[in-house]
Design a protein around this motif. Structure first.
Motif, PDB file in Angstrom:
ATOM      1  N   PRO A 134       0.831  -1.200   0.000  1.00  0.00           N
ATOM      2  CA  PRO A 134       0.000   0.000   0.000  1.00  0.00           C
ATOM      3  C   PRO A 134       0.868   1.253   0.000  1.00  0.00           C
ATOM      4  CG  PRO A 134       0.024  -1.003   2.183  1.00  0.00           C
ATOM      5  CD  PRO A 134       0.691  -1.975   1.246  1.00  0.00           C
ATOM      6  N   THR A 135       0.291   2.353  -0.450  1.00  0.00           N
ATOM      7  CA  THR A 135       1.041   3.607  -0.532  1.00  0.00           C
ATOM      8  C   THR A 135       0.741   4.487   0.676  1.00  0.00           C
ATOM      9  OG1 THR A 135       1.045   3.564  -2.948  1.00  0.00           O
ATOM     10  CG2 THR A 135       1.448   5.685  -1.892  1.00  0.00           C
ATOM     11  N   PHE A 136       1.796   4.888   1.366  1.00  0.00           N
ATOM     12  CA  PHE A 136       1.680   5.801   2.500  1.00  0.00           C
ATOM     13  C   PHE A 136       2.130   7.190   2.053  1.00  0.00           C
ATOM     14  CE2 PHE A 136       0.595   2.280   4.712  1.00  0.00           C
ATOM     15  CZ  PHE A 136       0.795   2.260   6.084  1.00  0.00           C
ATOM     16  N   SER A 137       1.300   8.181   2.307  1.00  0.00           N
ATOM     17  CA  SER A 137       1.681   9.572   2.076  1.00  0.00           C
ATOM     18  C   SER A 137       2.177  10.134   3.400  1.00  0.00           C
ATOM     19  CB  SER A 137       0.478  10.376   1.572  1.00  0.00           C
ATOM     20  OG  SER A 137       0.803  11.754   1.468  1.00  0.00           O
ATOM     21  N   ILE A 138       3.457  10.528   3.463  1.00  0.00           N
ATOM     22  CA  ILE A 138       4.085  10.952   4.715  1.00  0.00           C
ATOM     23  C   ILE A 138       4.659  12.348   4.537  1.00  0.00           C
ATOM     24  CG2 ILE A 138       5.852  10.427   6.431  1.00  0.00           C
ATOM     25  CD1 ILE A 138       5.601   7.490   5.668  1.00  0.00           C
ATOM     26  N   GLU A 139       4.228  13.279   5.386  1.00  0.00           N
ATOM     27  CA  GLU A 139       4.661  14.660   5.262  1.00  0.00           C
ATOM     28  C   GLU A 139       5.075  15.227   6.612  1.00  0.00           C
ATOM     29  OE1 GLU A 139       1.897  17.238   3.302  1.00  0.00           O
ATOM     30  OE2 GLU A 139       1.287  15.712   1.842  1.00  0.00           O
ATOM     31  N   SER A 140       6.187  15.982   6.614  1.00  0.00           N
ATOM     32  CA  SER A 140       6.610  16.749   7.789  1.00  0.00           C
ATOM     33  C   SER A 140       7.416  17.942   7.312  1.00  0.00           C
ATOM     34  CB  SER A 140       7.435  15.898   8.752  1.00  0.00           C
ATOM     35  OG  SER A 140       7.853  16.671   9.872  1.00  0.00           O
ATOM     36  N   LEU A 141       7.076  19.113   7.820  1.00  0.00           N
ATOM     37  CA  LEU A 141       7.814  20.308   7.440  1.00  0.00           C
ATOM     38  C   LEU A 141       9.091  20.435   8.260  1.00  0.00           C
ATOM     39  CD1 LEU A 141       7.960  22.938   5.796  1.00  0.00           C
ATOM     40  CD2 LEU A 141       6.625  24.054   7.596  1.00  0.00           C
ATOM     41  N   ASN A 142       8.979  20.253   9.568  1.00  0.00           N
ATOM     42  CA  ASN A 142      10.132  20.375  10.471  1.00  0.00           C
ATOM     43  C   ASN A 142      10.196  19.143  11.363  1.00  0.00           C
ATOM     44  OD1 ASN A 142      10.972  23.189   9.805  1.00  0.00           O
ATOM     45  ND2 ASN A 142       8.955  23.686  10.636  1.00  0.00           N
ATOM     46  N   GLY A 143      10.812  18.091  10.866  1.00  0.00           N
ATOM     47  CA  GLY A 143      10.913  16.884  11.670  1.00  0.00           C
ATOM     48  C   GLY A 143      11.464  15.729  10.864  1.00  0.00           C
ATOM     49  N   ASP A 144      11.912  14.699  11.579  1.00  0.00           N
ATOM     50  CA  ASP A 144      12.477  13.504  10.961  1.00  0.00           C
ATOM     51  C   ASP A 144      11.420  12.418  10.838  1.00  0.00           C
ATOM     52  OD1 ASP A 144      15.010  14.675  10.867  1.00  0.00           O
ATOM     53  OD2 ASP A 144      15.581  13.874  12.833  1.00  0.00           O
TER      54      ASP A 144
END
Length: 282
Positions: A265-275
Motif C-alpha cells: 500500500p502507498t503511504f503519504s508521509i509529510e513533515s515540514l520540520n521533523g524527521d
C-alpha cells in the motif's frame, strides 16, 4: 495619615478587591460514565474535542464504554452560565456507534459561538473502550494528546497542538498533527493506503519485519532514519490545472519515493520540520 488620605487608601483597597473578585475564575468539575450497547460487527466511534485528551482502548464486545472528566471555567459567573450554552458535549448514540462532539454535531454554527464566551473553556478528558473491529475517528485541538490502541478497525486521528500516538494498528486512514509528534505502530503488515502528516514534529512509523509498503515523502527539513533497508522509488508527478484570466496555470508537485520490502500500500508521509523514523515493531 489625614482623613482624606485614609479614605483614598480604603477606596483603593476596595477597588483592588473588586478587581480581584472579578478576575477570579469560576470553575466546576465533574466526571460521568456511561456504557452504550452496539449491535453491528464494526461499530463507529467519533470524538471531536477542543481542549483535553482522548484515550481509546479495546474493551468488551457489543459495548462502547465512556468516562468523561469535565472541567468548566470562565472569568465571571455570567460568562460561566453563557459557557453552558456555547461550549457543551453533544452525545449521539445508537446501535451503530457513538459520536461525541464539543458543540452540536448537526449545528454548523456551534464552533463559532464559542468565541462569544471570551475566556471560557471546558476541558474534556475522554477515556473510551470499544469492541474489537471498531472504526475510530478521534480528534482534539489543544492542551491534550491523542492516544489510541487499535483493535482491527481503521483509525483516523488528528491533533492541532499536541502529540498523536496510535499503536497496535491493523489499518489506518489518516493520522496527523500540526504541532506535535506522530507515532504510528502496526500490529500486522498494513494492507491499505494511509496518510501520516505533521508540520512541526517527528514521525515514527513502526511495522513488522517482512512488511512491505511504498511511501511518498514530502520532508522539507528532516532526515529519514530506518531500521529497514529501503529502496528509492520513482513516483509520478502530481499536476494540478486551473484557469486564470483565460490562461491555464499548472502546479506540479514531485514527492520522493521509497519502497520497504516488496512494496505494498502507498503511504503519504509529510513533515515540514521533523524527521521520519521507520522501525521494526516489537
Amino acid at each position: 495619615m489625614n482623613k482624606q488620605a485614609e479614605l483614598a487608601m480604603l477606596a483603593l483597597i476596595a477597588l483592588l478587591a473588586c478587581d480581584s473578585s472579578a478576575s477570579a475564575a469560576v470553575t466546576d468539575q465533574k466526571t460521568w460514565s456511561q456504557n452504550f450497547p452496539v449491535t453491528v460487527a464494526s461499530p463507529r466511534l467519533v470524538v471531536d474535542n477542543i481542549w483535553g485528551n482522548v484515550r481509546v482502548r479495546i474493551g468488551s464486545p457489543r459495548e462502547i464504554a465512556v468516562t468523561v472528566d469535565e472541567k468548566r471555567s470562565a472569568p465571571t459567573q455570567e460568562l460561566f452560565e453563557l459557557s453552558k450554552q456555547t461550549i457543551f458535549l453533544d452525545v449521539q448514540a445508537n446501535a451503530d456507534g457513538v459520536a461525541m462532539v464539543v458543540g452540536q454535531s448537526e449545528d454548523s454554527t456551534a464552533r463559532p459561538r464559542v468565541n462569544r464566551c471570551r475566556g471560557c473553556r471546558v476541558d474534556y478528558q475522554f477515556e473510551v473502550t470499544v469492541p474489537p473491529g471498531t472504526q475510530i475517528d478521534v480528534s482534539t485541538v489543544t492542551d491534550g494528546g491523542i492516544d489510541v490502541v487499535g483493535g482491527g478497525g481503521p483509525v483516523k486521528a488528528s491533533n492541532v497542538n499536541g502529540p498523536v500516538a496510535v499503536r497496535d494498528l491493523q489499518e489506518c486512514t489518516q493520522i496527523e498533527s500540526v504541532n506535535g509528534e506522530v507515532e504510528v505502530s502496526f500490529a500486522r503488515a498494513p494492507s491499505r493506503d494511509c496518510s501520516i502528516k505533521t508540520i512541526n514534529g517527528d514521525i515514527t512509523l513502526s511495522v513488522p519485519g517482512g512488511a512491505g509498503l511504498d511511501a511518498a515523502l514530502n520532508m522539507m527539513q528532516g532526515n529519514v532514519v530506518s531500521e529497514f533497508d529501503l529502496e528509492p522509488l520513482a513516483l509520478p508527478a502530481k499536476v494540478e490545472q486551473r484557469k486564470e484570466d483565460g490562461r491555464f496555470v499548472y502546479h506540479v508537485e514531485q514527492a520522493a519515493g521509497i519502497r520497504l520490502g516488496a512494496g505494498g500500500p502507498t503511504f503519504s508521509i509529510e513533515s515540514l520540520n521533523g524527521d521520519l523514523r521507520i522501525r521494526k515493531s516489537k
